[in-house]
Scaffold this motif. Sequence first.
Motif, short mmCIF file in Angstrom:
data_model
loop_
_atom_site.label_atom_id
_atom_site.label_comp_id
_atom_site.label_asym_id
_atom_site.label_seq_id
_atom_site.Cartn_x
_atom_site.Cartn_y
_atom_site.Cartn_z
N MET A 192 0.83 -1.20 0.00
CA MET A 192 0.00 0.00 0.00
C MET A 192 0.86 1.25 0.00
SD MET A 192 -2.10 0.93 3.48
CE MET A 192 -1.92 2.58 4.08
N SER A 193 0.28 2.37 -0.51
CA SER A 193 0.99 3.64 -0.54
C SER A 193 1.51 3.96 0.86
CB SER A 193 0.03 4.74 -0.98
OG SER A 193 0.56 5.99 -0.66
N LYS A 194 2.66 4.60 0.93
CA LYS A 194 3.27 4.90 2.22
C LYS A 194 2.81 6.27 2.74
CE LYS A 194 6.16 1.44 3.12
NZ LYS A 194 6.26 0.63 1.98
N ARG A 195 1.72 6.76 2.21
CA ARG A 195 1.26 8.09 2.62
C ARG A 195 -0.25 8.05 2.86
NH1 ARG A 195 2.08 13.77 -0.34
NH2 ARG A 195 0.99 12.75 -2.05
N ILE A 196 -0.66 8.65 4.01
CA ILE A 196 -2.09 8.77 4.25
C ILE A 196 -2.42 10.27 4.42
CG2 ILE A 196 -2.26 6.50 5.32
CD1 ILE A 196 -2.54 7.94 8.06
N GLY A 197 -3.70 10.61 4.32
CA GLY A 197 -4.11 12.01 4.43
C GLY A 197 -5.11 12.21 5.56
N ILE A 198 -5.20 13.46 6.00
CA ILE A 198 -6.19 13.81 7.03
C ILE A 198 -6.73 15.21 6.76
CG2 ILE A 198 -4.32 14.53 8.62
CD1 ILE A 198 -6.23 13.70 10.94
N LEU A 227 -7.64 8.08 3.55
CA LEU A 227 -7.92 9.47 3.92
C LEU A 227 -8.79 9.48 5.18
CD1 LEU A 227 -7.99 12.56 3.38
CD2 LEU A 227 -10.04 12.16 1.99
N ILE A 228 -8.31 10.20 6.21
CA ILE A 228 -9.08 10.31 7.45
C ILE A 228 -9.85 11.63 7.42
CG2 ILE A 228 -8.94 10.49 9.97
CD1 ILE A 228 -6.29 8.84 9.74
N VAL A 229 -11.16 11.51 7.49
CA VAL A 229 -12.03 12.68 7.45
C VAL A 229 -12.56 12.90 8.86
CG1 VAL A 229 -14.26 13.48 6.56
CG2 VAL A 229 -12.66 12.33 5.04
N TRP A 287 4.54 5.43 7.86
CA TRP A 287 3.84 6.17 6.80
C TRP A 287 4.02 7.68 6.96
CZ3 TRP A 287 -1.54 3.63 8.02
CH2 TRP A 287 -1.52 2.28 7.63
N GLU A 288 4.03 8.36 5.83
CA GLU A 288 3.98 9.84 5.86
C GLU A 288 2.52 10.26 6.01
OE1 GLU A 288 5.66 11.46 2.34
OE2 GLU A 288 7.58 10.47 2.69
#
Length: 362
Positions: free
Chosen positions: A1-7, A111-113, A34-35
Amino acid sequence: MSKRIGILTGGGDCPGLNAVIRAVILHARNTFGWEVVGIRNGFEGLYEEEYVDLDPARTQQLLARGGTILGSSNRANPFAYPLKLPDGRTEIHDVSATCMANLAKLDLGGLIVVGGDGTMSFGQKFIERGATKIVGVPKTIDNDLEATEMTIGFATAVEVVTEALERLHTTAESHERIMIVEVMGRYAGWIGLTSALAGGAHVCLIPEIEYDVERVVEHFHKRHGRGVSYSIVVVAEGARPKGGDYAVQVKGDVTKQDKLGGAGQALAEAITARTEYEVRTTVLGHIQRGGSPCAFDRELGTRFGVKAVDLIAHGLFGHVTALEHGRIVAKPIAKAVKKLKLVDPQGELVAAARAVGMELGA
Ligand code: F6P
C-alpha cells in the motif's frame, strides 16, 4: 500500500481536533512508517490542492491546543461549492469530480475525514462515487452523531457551560434575577441538558421538548414562594415554544445550514411580558468551541486518531471510529449520517433532570 495517508478536518472546529491529528501523525509514522499529508480547510483544500506535510515535529505542544492546525470550513461542500468568479460574484458548482481527481493524484493509502454529520455525509458521497479509502472520526460539540456515544469536543463544551452557570449563580442570587443562558447544540439538547445537570440549573429548555412558557413562569413563582428569588435557565439554541419556530439568525442556503440564535432573547421577552422579574440573557456562543480541550477530549481524540490509522492498516474503509460501552469500535459511515442522535424525552437523562426538580417546560 501507498506509504502516505491524508487527514482533513471539516465543519465547525472544536476542542480535541489537534489531539486526533497528533495521534494520527505519531501512530502512522512510528508504527507503520507512513507519511501523513494534511489537507487544509476541510474539502476546500482538496479542491484547491492546499496540502501540508505533517511530520512528527508538528506534534509538539499540540495535545492541549484548541482549534485545528489544518483549518476548517463549514462552507466547503464539494457538491454545492461557492466558487468565486473573476467579476467578484459567487456561483454554486458541484466540484466533486475535481476533488476525486485530486484525491487520485495524491495517491493516498487512506484518507481520514474528521467531521460532523455534514463532513461525514460528503465522505459517504465520495465513497459512493468510488473514493473507497476513506475513514471517519466523529467530532462536534453538539454530540449529535448516531454512531458514537460521545463525539470529540462535547465534553469540553459542557465544562465551559458548567463553569459559566456556576458564575451566573452567584450574580443571579445577589441581584435576585432570572439568568438565561443560551447554549449551542443545533437541534440536539445534549450540551444544554448535560451542563444544566452539572451546573445546577433550575430550568432547561431543549429542542427535543417544546416548552410551555406558562409552565416555566409557574416554576419561578413557586421558587419565589419558597423564598428563593433567583433562577438559572439554560436554553438550547434550538429550543422552541409549543407550536413555535426555531430562532433563526441567518437563513441557510444550499451551501450552509440555518444559523440559529435568539432563543434566549425570545424567552426573556416572554417572561418579561408575563412577570415583574428582572431577566438577563447571556449567549455563550463560540466560547463553547474555543480554547484548550479538557482531559477527556484529549484522551478520546488520541484514541480515535489511533483507531483511524488502525482502520486504514486493516483496510476497514468506509467506517468511523466510535465510542461504545467505553471501547473504541468501528461503525459504518453510512450509519453515522443516517439520522441525528437526539436526547430521548422519555430517557434516563431527562428523568434524572425531572427527579432533581429541574423544569423542562413540558
Ligand atoms: O455544530 C457545531 C456548532 O457550534 C453548533 O452548535 C452551532 O449552531 C454552529 O456550529 C455554529 O456555527 P458557526 O460557527 O457557523 O456559527
